[in-house]
Design a protein around this motif. Structure first.
Motif, PDB file in Angstrom:
ATOM      1  N   ASP A 196      24.996  46.959  22.494  1.00  0.00           N
ATOM      2  CA  ASP A 196      25.077  47.913  23.599  1.00  0.00           C
ATOM      3  C   ASP A 196      25.245  49.335  23.070  1.00  0.00           C
ATOM      4  OD1 ASP A 196      24.769  45.877  25.406  1.00  0.00           O
ATOM      5  OD2 ASP A 196      26.893  45.782  25.965  1.00  0.00           O
TER       6      ASP A 196
ATOM      7  N   SER B  49      35.565  43.005  19.678  1.00  0.00           N
ATOM      8  CA  SER B  49      34.122  43.195  19.830  1.00  0.00           C
ATOM      9  C   SER B  49      33.459  43.532  18.503  1.00  0.00           C
ATOM     10  CB  SER B  49      33.841  44.317  20.846  1.00  0.00           C
ATOM     11  OG  SER B  49      34.229  43.923  22.140  1.00  0.00           O
TER      12      SER B  49
ATOM     13  N   LEU C 164      27.924  37.210  24.975  1.00  0.00           N
ATOM     14  CA  LEU C 164      28.749  37.472  26.167  1.00  0.00           C
ATOM     15  C   LEU C 164      30.002  38.239  25.753  1.00  0.00           C
ATOM     16  CD1 LEU C 164      28.389  33.986  27.876  1.00  0.00           C
ATOM     17  CD2 LEU C 164      27.077  36.069  28.337  1.00  0.00           C
ATOM     18  N   ASN C 165      29.800  39.489  25.368  1.00  0.00           N
ATOM     19  CA  ASN C 165      30.883  40.318  24.853  1.00  0.00           C
ATOM     20  C   ASN C 165      31.710  40.914  25.988  1.00  0.00           C
ATOM     21  OD1 ASN C 165      30.387  40.517  21.797  1.00  0.00           O
ATOM     22  ND2 ASN C 165      28.359  40.911  22.642  1.00  0.00           N
ATOM     23  N   LYS C 166      32.859  41.480  25.628  1.00  0.00           N
ATOM     24  CA  LYS C 166      33.663  42.222  26.596  1.00  0.00           C
ATOM     25  C   LYS C 166      32.763  43.262  27.278  1.00  0.00           C
ATOM     26  CE  LYS C 166      37.659  42.000  23.436  1.00  0.00           C
ATOM     27  NZ  LYS C 166      38.662  42.797  22.683  1.00  0.00           N
ATOM     28  N   PRO C 167      32.847  43.386  28.608  1.00  0.00           N
ATOM     29  CA  PRO C 167      33.886  42.921  29.550  1.00  0.00           C
ATOM     30  C   PRO C 167      33.714  41.502  30.092  1.00  0.00           C
ATOM     31  CG  PRO C 167      32.323  44.293  30.717  1.00  0.00           C
ATOM     32  CD  PRO C 167      31.898  44.314  29.257  1.00  0.00           C
ATOM     33  N   HIS C 168      32.749  40.735  29.604  1.00  0.00           N
ATOM     34  CA  HIS C 168      32.632  39.341  30.004  1.00  0.00           C
ATOM     35  C   HIS C 168      33.880  38.586  29.552  1.00  0.00           C
ATOM     36  CE1 HIS C 168      31.049  35.242  30.310  1.00  0.00           C
ATOM     37  NE2 HIS C 168      30.090  35.736  31.080  1.00  0.00           N
ATOM     38  N   PRO C 169      34.333  37.597  30.312  1.00  0.00           N
ATOM     39  CA  PRO C 169      35.562  36.879  29.935  1.00  0.00           C
ATOM     40  C   PRO C 169      35.418  35.967  28.723  1.00  0.00           C
ATOM     41  CG  PRO C 169      34.582  35.897  31.907  1.00  0.00           C
ATOM     42  CD  PRO C 169      33.849  37.191  31.650  1.00  0.00           C
ATOM     43  N   ARG C 170      34.180  35.709  28.265  1.00  0.00           N
ATOM     44  CA  ARG C 170      33.963  34.722  27.218  1.00  0.00           C
ATOM     45  C   ARG C 170      34.817  34.924  25.965  1.00  0.00           C
ATOM     46  NH1 ARG C 170      33.938  29.808  25.802  1.00  0.00           N
ATOM     47  NH2 ARG C 170      32.715  29.318  23.945  1.00  0.00           N
TER      48      ARG C 170
ATOM     49  N   SER D 108      37.798  42.084  30.461  1.00  0.00           N
ATOM     50  CA  SER D 108      37.507  40.781  29.876  1.00  0.00           C
ATOM     51  C   SER D 108      38.709  39.856  29.962  1.00  0.00           C
ATOM     52  CB  SER D 108      37.081  40.963  28.412  1.00  0.00           C
ATOM     53  OG  SER D 108      36.952  39.725  27.754  1.00  0.00           O
TER      54      SER D 108
ATOM     55  N   ALA E 284      39.554  38.906  33.614  1.00  0.00           N
ATOM     56  CA  ALA E 284      38.586  37.947  34.140  1.00  0.00           C
ATOM     57  C   ALA E 284      38.805  36.553  33.572  1.00  0.00           C
ATOM     58  CB  ALA E 284      37.165  38.419  33.826  1.00  0.00           C
ATOM     59  N   ALA E 285      39.336  36.479  32.354  1.00  0.00           N
ATOM     60  CA  ALA E 285      39.619  35.188  31.733  1.00  0.00           C
ATOM     61  C   ALA E 285      40.876  34.543  32.296  1.00  0.00           C
ATOM     62  CB  ALA E 285      39.751  35.348  30.228  1.00  0.00           C
TER      63      ALA E 285
END
Length: 225
Positions: free
Chosen positions: A52, A114, A144-150, A178, A181-182
């Motif tokens: 990104d 990250s 699936l990096n931050k801000p994704h919860p993965r 992130s 969301a997790a």
């Protein structure tokens, strides 16, 4: 430690003041591409992952954004950053003491960053690998990096704990989003960028004085600023 099974730590800007080193690498990379990065533009990249970041820098300088260009720009950022990370990194106030307190109490920890594995390994030469039971890096979360919860979900999975029984320690909006969301409670230590208030977020100026008792108290309920 009732209610708290693990602490999940962000790295850049949270444990070590490495965002200043990323500044150098990013500004130099943009200049090598024939452009200039403003401070405002730089601040939007705090907590961002490599792909990104590379795509954004290409947009800033008006170059085509395609997989080849993203890969080439990322390689240049890595090259410049590696030399900086190879030196001793400056600690954020109270971070080393907080890590030590958690480890001495026998509480499990994960590093959730990250930053990609190769650069993280250089940083761990300063931080210390023994503080963490597991590490999750930006190139190990299936994109699936931050801000994704993965990232935080994966750390909890590797530790064998529920994210709802973890406190995450973060400094950036993507990282905080992130962790929330997790399902984690988040101790937010803002550094360069303001993080918005919200559910399950507790704000402190620094990690100075943060110990296991303080972290356990955060995990018992949802918090607001």
């Amino acid at each position: 430690m009732d209610g708290l099974d693990a602490v999940l730590w962000d790295m850049d800007g949270t444990l070590v003041d490495s965002e200043k080193l990323w500044d150098v690498a990013l500004y130099e990379t943009v200049e090598s591409l024939g452009g200039k990065l403003s401070e405002e533009q730089r601040m939007t990249l705090v907590g961002s992952n490599m792909d990104d970041t590379s795509a954004y820098l290409l947009e800033v300088v008006g170059l085509p954004v395609n997989p080849e260009a993203i890969a080439s720009t990322g390689a240049e950022i890595r090259r410049r950053t590696a030399g900086l990370f190879d030196d001793e990194l400056p600690w954020r106030p109270g971070a080393r003491e907080a890590l030590t307190a958690v480890r001495e109490a026998g509480l499990r920890s994960a590093l959730v960053t990250s930053t990609e594995r190769d650069l993280t390994e250089l940083a761990l030469n300063t931080i210390g690998r023994d503080f963490f039971d597991v590490t999750v890096c930006g190139d190990e979360v299936e994109g699936l990096n931050k801000p994704h919860p993965r990232p935080y979900l994966k750390a909890a999975e590797l530790l064998g704990v529920s994210p709802e029984r973890c406190v995450a320690v973060e400094d950036s909006p993507p990282g905080t989003a992130s962790a929330v969301a997790a399902g984690c409670t988040v101790l937010v230590i803002p550094n360069d960028v303001e993080v918005e208030a919200g559910e399950r977020r507790v704000f402190r100026d620094s990690l100075v004085g943060i110990d296991v008792a303080a972290l356990a108290a955060l995990s018992t309920t949802s918090h607001f600023r």
